[in-house]
Design an enzyme around this catalytic site. Structure first.
Site, mmCIF file in Angstrom:
data_model
loop_
_atom_site.group_PDB
_atom_site.id
_atom_site.type_symbol
_atom_site.label_atom_id
_atom_site.label_comp_id
_atom_site.label_asym_id
_atom_site.label_seq_id
_atom_site.Cartn_x
_atom_site.Cartn_y
_atom_site.Cartn_z
ATOM 1 C CG LEU A 1 -1.937 -0.656 1.383
ATOM 2 C CD1 LEU A 1 -2.904 -0.689 2.503
ATOM 3 C CD2 LEU A 1 -3.112 -0.370 0.257
ATOM 4 C CG ASP A 2 0.715 4.085 -3.243
ATOM 5 O OD1 ASP A 2 1.324 3.259 -3.290
ATOM 6 O OD2 ASP A 2 0.025 4.537 -3.683
ATOM 7 C CE LYS A 3 5.755 8.580 4.664
ATOM 8 N NZ LYS A 3 6.565 9.671 4.565
ATOM 9 C CE LYS B 1 -2.181 7.053 -3.833
ATOM 10 N NZ LYS B 1 -1.072 7.237 -3.240
#
Ligand code: URA
Length: 264
Positions: free
Chosen positions: A104-106, A213
């Protein structure tokens, strides 16, 4: 029960294909009998496996898997020199033995699995497994019918091939969404504090880099909040607060492992 080739490769006798060759050559015995079938099932500890006449004793590590409700602000990595990783939320878990399943992205939140089992991780993340992952996101603006159809049919995000079709539904539209400071920082400079925004649920069966995204970006929307709510049969549920984690039961691990893989 574990396959003979997996058992012997995990015990460092050789790679799986080397083990298959050893089997063919009759170098392996199971309970004293030469075994030429590398997919033979072994019960570690109860069956005796020998390679070139020597007993191979090896206790496979039990699969352990934690489900973390990841907060934004933590990297999905085992170590990092400058930034805090998800392992700082799991203080008793050794990052030498455990690793996050996928990323998961930061700035993303939600369901993250942390395991010691490479095979489980591979099953859930292999692009060929097509395990569905569902996200709830907030995006700038509202989705038109054309954009919705584009996301559902397979968005081109600039990779060699377009994304696979996604399931998309708009949960909520908010004409006057007041952004938090963190959310505003994820949007282009100069975005006002209050914007038209939509909450969307999206399910994808791949795991490309920043995929969700990029899919919305390709349709002229920015994602300013992203939370994963399920992977395959596992859901985040409502019991864990952000930053909390729990160990999955053996039943849940079995359910998670049972991906109806479409491997070619
Ligand atoms: N897609 C993204 O863009 N980010 C995530 O963290 C997960 C999926």
């Amino acid at each position: 029960m574990v396959r003979l080739d997996k058992y012997l490769s995990d015990a460092d006798v050789g790679t799986r294909s080397e083990v298959r060759e050893y089997c063919k050559k009759g170098l392996i015995t199971v309970d004293g009998v030469v075994c030429r079938k590398s997919d033979q099932k072994i019960e570690p500890g109860r069956m005796s496996v020998c390679f070139r006449g020597k007993t191979v004793s090896y206790e496979p590590e039990t699969t352990i898997c934690y489900l973390l409700n990841k907060p934004a602000g933590y990297l999905c990595a085992t170590t990092d020199d400058t930034q805090q990783t998800v392992f700082s939320l799991l203080p008793d878990i050794d990052p030498q033995r455990f690793f996050p399943v996928g990323r998961l992205d930061k700035d993303s939140e939600g369901l993250l699995l942390i395991t010691n089992d490479g095979a489980l991780s591979h099953k859930l993340t292999s692009p060929r497994s097509h395990v569905p992952k569902t996200y709830e996101v907030w995006i700038s603006g509202g989705l038109t019918e054309t954009e919705l159809a584009a996301l559902q049919n397979g968005t081109d995000i600039g990779d060699d091939t377009p994304c696979l079709p996604a399931k998309v539904s708009v949960l909520h539209t908010e004409p006057s969404y007041r952004l938090t400071e963190a959310e505003r920082e994820r949007l282009p400079k100069g975005t006002p504090d209050v914007i038209f925004a939509s909450q969307v649920r999206i399910t994808i069966c791949e795991g490309r880099y920043h995929q969700v995204k990029r899919m919305f970006h390709a349709n002229r929307h920015e994602v300013f909040y992203l939370k994963r709510i399920s992977i395959g049969a596992l859901s985040l549920g409502n019991d864990l607060k952000t930053g909390e984690f729990r160990r999955l039961t053996a039943e849940e691990i079995a359910k998670a492992s049972d991906v109806t893989a479409t491997e070619e």
